[in-house]
Write a protein that holds these residues in place. Sequence first.
Motif, short mmCIF file in Angstrom:
data_model
loop_
_atom_site.label_atom_id
_atom_site.label_comp_id
_atom_site.label_asym_id
_atom_site.label_seq_id
_atom_site.Cartn_x
_atom_site.Cartn_y
_atom_site.Cartn_z
N LYS A 247 0.86 -1.18 0.00
CA LYS A 247 0.00 0.00 0.00
C LYS A 247 0.90 1.23 0.00
O LYS A 247 2.07 1.17 0.38
CB LYS A 247 -0.88 -0.01 1.24
N SER A 248 0.35 2.35 -0.39
CA SER A 248 1.10 3.60 -0.43
C SER A 248 1.69 3.92 0.95
O SER A 248 1.00 3.83 1.96
CB SER A 248 0.19 4.74 -0.88
N GLY A 249 2.98 4.23 0.98
CA GLY A 249 3.66 4.56 2.22
C GLY A 249 4.35 3.39 2.89
O GLY A 249 5.17 3.58 3.78
N GLU A 250 4.01 2.16 2.49
CA GLU A 250 4.65 0.98 3.08
C GLU A 250 6.06 0.81 2.51
O GLU A 250 6.37 1.27 1.42
CB GLU A 250 3.83 -0.28 2.82
N LYS A 251 6.88 0.08 3.28
CA LYS A 251 8.28 -0.13 2.89
C LYS A 251 8.61 -1.61 2.83
O LYS A 251 8.04 -2.41 3.57
CB LYS A 251 9.22 0.52 3.91
N ILE A 252 9.54 -1.93 1.93
CA ILE A 252 10.14 -3.26 1.91
C ILE A 252 11.65 -3.10 1.81
O ILE A 252 12.14 -2.07 1.35
CB ILE A 252 9.63 -4.16 0.76
N THR A 253 12.35 -4.10 2.24
CA THR A 253 13.80 -4.14 2.11
C THR A 253 14.13 -5.35 1.24
O THR A 253 13.62 -6.44 1.48
CB THR A 253 14.48 -4.26 3.48
N ILE A 254 14.96 -5.14 0.23
CA ILE A 254 15.37 -6.25 -0.62
C ILE A 254 16.88 -6.38 -0.59
O ILE A 254 17.60 -5.38 -0.45
CB ILE A 254 14.86 -6.12 -2.06
N GLN A 255 17.36 -7.61 -0.73
CA GLN A 255 18.79 -7.89 -0.78
C GLN A 255 19.08 -8.55 -2.12
O GLN A 255 18.41 -9.51 -2.51
CB GLN A 255 19.19 -8.81 0.36
N LEU A 256 20.08 -8.02 -2.81
CA LEU A 256 20.46 -8.50 -4.13
C LEU A 256 21.92 -8.88 -4.16
O LEU A 256 22.75 -8.20 -3.55
CB LEU A 256 20.23 -7.40 -5.18
N SER A 257 22.26 -9.93 -4.92
CA SER A 257 23.67 -10.29 -5.07
C SER A 257 24.08 -10.42 -6.54
O SER A 257 25.25 -10.30 -6.86
CB SER A 257 23.99 -11.59 -4.35
N ASP A 258 23.11 -10.63 -7.43
CA ASP A 258 23.42 -10.77 -8.85
C ASP A 258 23.90 -9.43 -9.41
O ASP A 258 23.23 -8.41 -9.22
CB ASP A 258 22.17 -11.24 -9.59
N PRO A 259 25.05 -9.40 -10.08
CA PRO A 259 25.59 -8.13 -10.59
C PRO A 259 24.62 -7.38 -11.51
O PRO A 259 24.48 -6.16 -11.40
CB PRO A 259 26.85 -8.54 -11.35
N GLY A 260 23.93 -8.09 -12.38
CA GLY A 260 22.97 -7.44 -13.27
C GLY A 260 21.79 -6.86 -12.52
O GLY A 260 21.33 -5.75 -12.79
N SER A 261 21.31 -7.59 -11.54
CA SER A 261 20.16 -7.14 -10.74
C SER A 261 20.52 -5.94 -9.88
O SER A 261 19.67 -5.07 -9.65
CB SER A 261 19.65 -8.28 -9.86
N LYS A 262 21.76 -5.88 -9.41
CA LYS A 262 22.18 -4.74 -8.59
C LYS A 262 22.17 -3.45 -9.40
O LYS A 262 22.11 -2.37 -8.83
CB LYS A 262 23.56 -4.99 -7.98
N LEU A 263 22.21 -3.56 -10.72
CA LEU A 263 22.08 -2.39 -11.60
C LEU A 263 20.64 -2.19 -12.05
O LEU A 263 20.13 -1.07 -12.04
CB LEU A 263 22.98 -2.56 -12.83
N ASP A 264 19.98 -3.28 -12.44
CA ASP A 264 18.64 -3.20 -13.03
C ASP A 264 17.56 -2.76 -12.04
O ASP A 264 16.70 -1.95 -12.40
CB ASP A 264 18.23 -4.56 -13.62
N VAL A 265 17.59 -3.29 -10.83
CA VAL A 265 16.52 -2.97 -9.87
C VAL A 265 16.54 -1.47 -9.50
O VAL A 265 15.50 -0.81 -9.58
CB VAL A 265 16.58 -3.89 -8.63
N PRO A 266 17.69 -0.88 -9.12
CA PRO A 266 17.67 0.56 -8.84
C PRO A 266 17.27 1.41 -10.05
O PRO A 266 16.57 2.41 -9.90
CB PRO A 266 19.12 0.86 -8.42
N ARG A 267 17.69 1.00 -11.26
CA ARG A 267 17.27 1.73 -12.47
C ARG A 267 15.76 1.68 -12.64
O ARG A 267 15.13 2.69 -12.96
CB ARG A 267 17.92 1.12 -13.71
N PHE A 268 15.18 0.51 -12.44
CA PHE A 268 13.73 0.37 -12.54
C PHE A 268 13.03 1.26 -11.52
O PHE A 268 12.07 1.96 -11.84
CB PHE A 268 13.32 -1.10 -12.33
#
Length: 71
Positions: A26-47
Amino acid sequence: MIIIDLTSYRCPLPLVKTKMALKQLKSGEKITIQLSDPGSKLDVPRFLKKVGFCHKVLQHEESILTLEITK
């Protein structure tokens, strides 16, 4: 707060799973994600930037990137 460990997944699954998790929030809620794949560490923040989600880097170790995302 929800913490999602995506370190065992390789691109493009972390991005897909992040999108699915964001749809559940819902609007205002937060999640924390952990990434290790080199491509994902670039793609997710860009998205996140592209679609306008507020996010911040909580931790960036050599192998794991931890992001806090607010919907």
